[in-house]
Motif scaffolding. Structure first.
Motif, PDB file in Angstrom:
ATOM      1  N   ASP A  54       0.792  -1.257   0.095  1.00 32.08           N
ATOM      2  CA  ASP A  54      -0.086   0.007   0.083  1.00 32.08           C
ATOM      3  C   ASP A  54       0.869   1.392   0.179  1.00 32.08           C
ATOM      4  OD1 ASP A  54      -2.631   1.369   0.239  1.00 32.08           O
ATOM      5  OD2 ASP A  54      -1.937   2.004   2.076  1.00 32.08           O
ATOM      6  N   SER A  55       1.721   1.529   0.862  1.00 37.11           N
ATOM      7  CA  SER A  55       2.573   2.518   0.972  1.00 37.11           C
ATOM      8  C   SER A  55       3.330   2.836  -0.279  1.00 37.11           C
ATOM      9  CB  SER A  55       3.633   2.254   2.284  1.00 37.11           C
ATOM     10  OG  SER A  55       4.378   3.171   2.316  1.00 37.11           O
ATOM     11  N   GLU A 109      -7.432   6.290   1.114  1.00 35.03           N
ATOM     12  CA  GLU A 109      -6.816   5.266   2.000  1.00 35.03           C
ATOM     13  C   GLU A 109      -7.542   3.954   2.060  1.00 35.03           C
ATOM     14  OE1 GLU A 109      -4.542   6.796   5.646  1.00 35.03           O
ATOM     15  OE2 GLU A 109      -6.609   7.604   5.880  1.00 35.03           O
ATOM     16  N   ILE A 110      -6.395   2.880   2.392  1.00 33.29           N
ATOM     17  CA  ILE A 110      -6.780   1.587   2.614  1.00 33.29           C
ATOM     18  C   ILE A 110      -7.598   1.371   3.624  1.00 33.29           C
ATOM     19  CG2 ILE A 110      -4.964   0.372   4.033  1.00 33.29           C
ATOM     20  CD1 ILE A 110      -4.489  -1.476   1.786  1.00 33.29           C
ATOM     21  N   PHE A 111      -8.755   0.556   3.812  1.00 30.70           N
ATOM     22  CA  PHE A 111      -9.568   0.125   4.739  1.00 30.70           C
ATOM     23  C   PHE A 111     -10.428  -1.354   4.735  1.00 30.70           C
ATOM     24  CE2 PHE A 111     -13.473   0.800   7.452  1.00 30.70           C
ATOM     25  CZ  PHE A 111     -12.869   0.294   8.736  1.00 30.70           C
ATOM     26  N   PHE A 112      -9.826  -2.375   5.027  1.00 32.72           N
ATOM     27  CA  PHE A 112     -10.420  -3.463   4.891  1.00 32.72           C
ATOM     28  C   PHE A 112     -10.131  -4.895   5.843  1.00 32.72           C
ATOM     29  CE2 PHE A 112      -6.917  -5.437   2.859  1.00 32.72           C
ATOM     30  CZ  PHE A 112      -6.668  -4.627   1.692  1.00 32.72           C
TER      31      PHE A 112
END
Lengths: 75, 577
Positions: B323-324, B422-425
């Motif tokens: 992700d980063s 942003e990632i969120f899971f």
């Protein structure tokens, strides 16, 4: 109180406060990230990546910006 | 016909339940206006026939992404006769939230407590009778992967869909905080958790997202994946498809055309000169061979392995891990999935960029895929041409593509305004995939590829064959060859091949192979071939996805990148080596 980002890896904490609008709160809430819930921080992904945490035995990845809005108290 | 919706959180095993309930006649569809897919199937119990829809997984009926929007719309607009709500018995608290939202609508509902065995293993004891009593509905404990509980489910489905006096849950409407409090109450009554030590698989789960061990695991997974994909692909080609083509199809089709149209333009277009796939260039010979015996085997093995990694639960971890880096390229951890798909075929990769939010991210992702992600057909070309000279040359090509991917991403991220979300899971636990579901999924994807990409590939081959036969391709290469051969250090014939390769990678291989190029020249040729143009099918999908204006930008970028990279490679390789 510290934010999820500051919480050390492997430590358990209780969620005390979630900053931000109703949209964010709702998104976190349906995943069961609510005030009063106990979580454990697994790690941060490489290069200041998202925070990985454990809630009810399940893993979640949550972006750093969001993680900064979740305030916790270490147990 | 009665309509049944299968609903639940992501990763609760809905698709396995679905696979158990339906036969082989399964259709994968897209919800109007999205590419978020759902699967439709047919269920027949005695004379009772029903349609069953596997709704995308959702945590609530107040959506926060496309898949969840689809789930909500289906729930409210489709007027189902029955809802099968699948719950993960190991995570009742979160799963029950959606259940309460579903029960509010007063549609007949059956609750399936899946992963009943996993709950026991984890030391979670559930009092089923009490839970049934509180909710007021029949609850079926099940282990979908082994088929446990499915029979009971079938009986209840039959009963409810035939019967008009159906029992509905008596749980009243509540607001959100009341719902959570109610769930808390249920859990304290029905659930007891005893502490267990983490299993080996659980330890591996953590190791694969932690920075150091995660990267090592990712590299191992990548290498093993490549090996297996190529292994399965080669096996299919050498032992099944090649013999079929050379012993049966080839001789049959050439003699058929030979007998009906012995010479002329149509004859040449259809079968060219015999059925040797590398030299005939015919639509029904080379064309068919390339699609079915070059591309399809790799697509098949690729989708199988991808499905395995998906069902095992590895891909979300890769998304978290990367992700980063992805954010530095203007993308998002989610973009890992379209990019990985691109290694199989760029067409589904382009289509799947729809899971990305925002135009900017989509443009970056599609452009990067088109330029620096070689599909299986391109990989086959690269390996075919360079493999004999040693792995270092293949690494040179892929290394260059990787450098291009990162530099281009960073540049696009800098130039285009905006930020990626942003990632969120949830990261699902590791699970051993259910073979039948995996095979079904692989087949559905392969079918999708055949239906979606194949006609375009075929048309592309036809168009190029015609252009070639009437001399347009020749004229074009006469015009461009002198400049390009100077820049890329390749002979004129090789440039012809590259220009052809813009639309037909397979022809490029066939044309490059007999030229006796040095390995260094081949590295340049392969890199230019991979970066310059995707295939015609990808191209058409690209227009559909990002519009003609953005597509033209991508094309200009693509051509300049290909020429510049090729020239630089030529200078480096021929200067140093």
């Amino acid at each position: 109180m510290i934010t999820l980002v500051e919480l050390e890896n492997g430590k358990t904490a209780t969620i005390k406060k979630i900053e931000g609008g109703p949209g964010l709160k709702n998104r976190l809430e349906v995943m069961n990230l609510r005030e009063g819930k106990k979580i454990r921080k697994t790690c941060s992904a490489p290069l200041h990546g998202p925070v990985v945490l454990e809630i009810d035995g399940f893993k979640m990845a949550i972006g750093r910006g969001m993680a900064k809005k979740v305030w916790v108290e270490e147990i | 016909m009665k309509k049944i919706l299968l609903m639940g959180n992501p990763n609760v095993g809905k698709s396995v339940v679905f696979s158990r309930l339906t036969g082989v006649n399964v259709i994968q569809s897209n919800y109007p206006g999205t590419t978020v897919g759902y699967t439709k199937g047919h269920l027949k119990i005695g004379k009772n026939e029903m349609n069953i829809i596997d709704v995308p997984g959702t945590y609530s009926l107040s959506p926060s992404c496309k898949a969840e929007e689809v789930a909500r719309d289906m729930f409210f607009d489709e007027n189902p006769d029955l809802i099968i709500n699948v719950l993960d018995a190991t995570n009742l608290e979160r799963n029950l939230y959606l259940t309460l939202q579903i029960l509010e609508k007063n549609i007949p509902t059956v609750i399936v407590l899946n992963m009943w065995d996993a709950a026991k293993r984890k030391g979670i004891h559930l009092n089923l009778e009490k839970l049934q009593e509180i909710i007021g509905l029949k609850i079926i404990p099940a282990v979908a992967v082994t088929g446990e509980g499915i029979k009971d489910l079938v009986n209840i489905i039959n009963e409810i869909t035939l019967n008009k006096n159906i029992k509905l849950s008596k749980i009243p409407k509540m607001d959100d905080s009341e719902k959570w409090a109610f769930i808390g109450g249920i859990l304290s009554e029905v659930q007891k958790i005893e502490h267990r030590h983490p299993s080996l698989l659980e330890k591996l789960e953590d190791a694969s997202v932690k920075p150091f061990s995660g990267i090592i695991i990712a590299i191992i997974v990548l290498l093993v994946t490549m090996q297996v994909i190529i292994g399965i692909g080669e096996f299919l080609i050498n032992y099944i498809l090649d013999p079929l083509y050379y012993q049966y199809y080839g001789p049959f089709i050439t003699s058929l055309v030979q007998n009906s149209i012995p010479t002329g333009f149509i004859h040449d277009i259809l079968i060219g000169s015999g059925y040797e796939y590398e030299t005939s260039f015919g639509l029904l010979t080379t064309g068919i061979y390339v699609i079915f015996a070059v591309v399809l085997p790799y697509i098949l093995s690729f989708y199988f392995i991808l499905g395995f990694l998906e069902d095992f639960g590895y891909l979300p971890r890769l998304a978290v891990l990367l992700d980063s880096i992805m954010h530095k390229l203007g993308l998002h951890g989610y973009a890992t999935i379209p990019i990985i798909l691109g290694f199989g075929c760029n067409v589904p990769a382009m289509l799947s960029t729809r899971i990305l939010e925002g135009k900017r991210e989509k443009f970056i992702a599609t452009t990067l895929i088109a330029i620096s992600i070689p599909c299986m057909a391109q990989t086959a070309v690269i390996i075919g041409l360079l493999g004999q000279y040693g792995i270092q040359y293949i690494i040179m090509v892929y290394g260059t593509l990787l450098i291009l991917f990162i530099t281009l991403g960073a540049i696009l991220n800098f130039l285009l305004k905006g930020e990626s979300p942003e990632i969120f899971f949830e990261i699902p636990p590791y699970r051993i995939p259910h073979m039948e579901t995996l095979l079904k999924k692989t087949w559905m994807r392969v079918k999708g590829f055949l239906l979606e990409a194949l006609p375009f590939v075929f048309l592309g081959i036809l168009a190029i064959n015609i252009l070639y036969l009437i001399g347009v391709m020749g004229a074009l290469s006469n015009l461009l060859s002198p400049i390009m051969s100077q820049m890329l250090g390749l002979p004129d014939q090789a440039i012809d091949a590259l220009i052809m390769g813009f639309l037909r990678k397979d022809l490029a291989t066939a044309m490059l192979a007999p030229l006796n190029l040095s390995p260094n020249q081949l590295v340049v040729a392969c890199t230019v071939l991979a970066t310059s143009f995707p295939c015609i099918a990808t191209f058409i999908v690209l227009i559909k996805e990002i519009g003609i204006k953005d597509m033209l930008k991508t094309v200009v970028l693509m051509l300049s990148v290909a020429l510049i990279t090729g020239t630089i490679l030529n200078i480096i390789l021929n200067g140093l080596l």
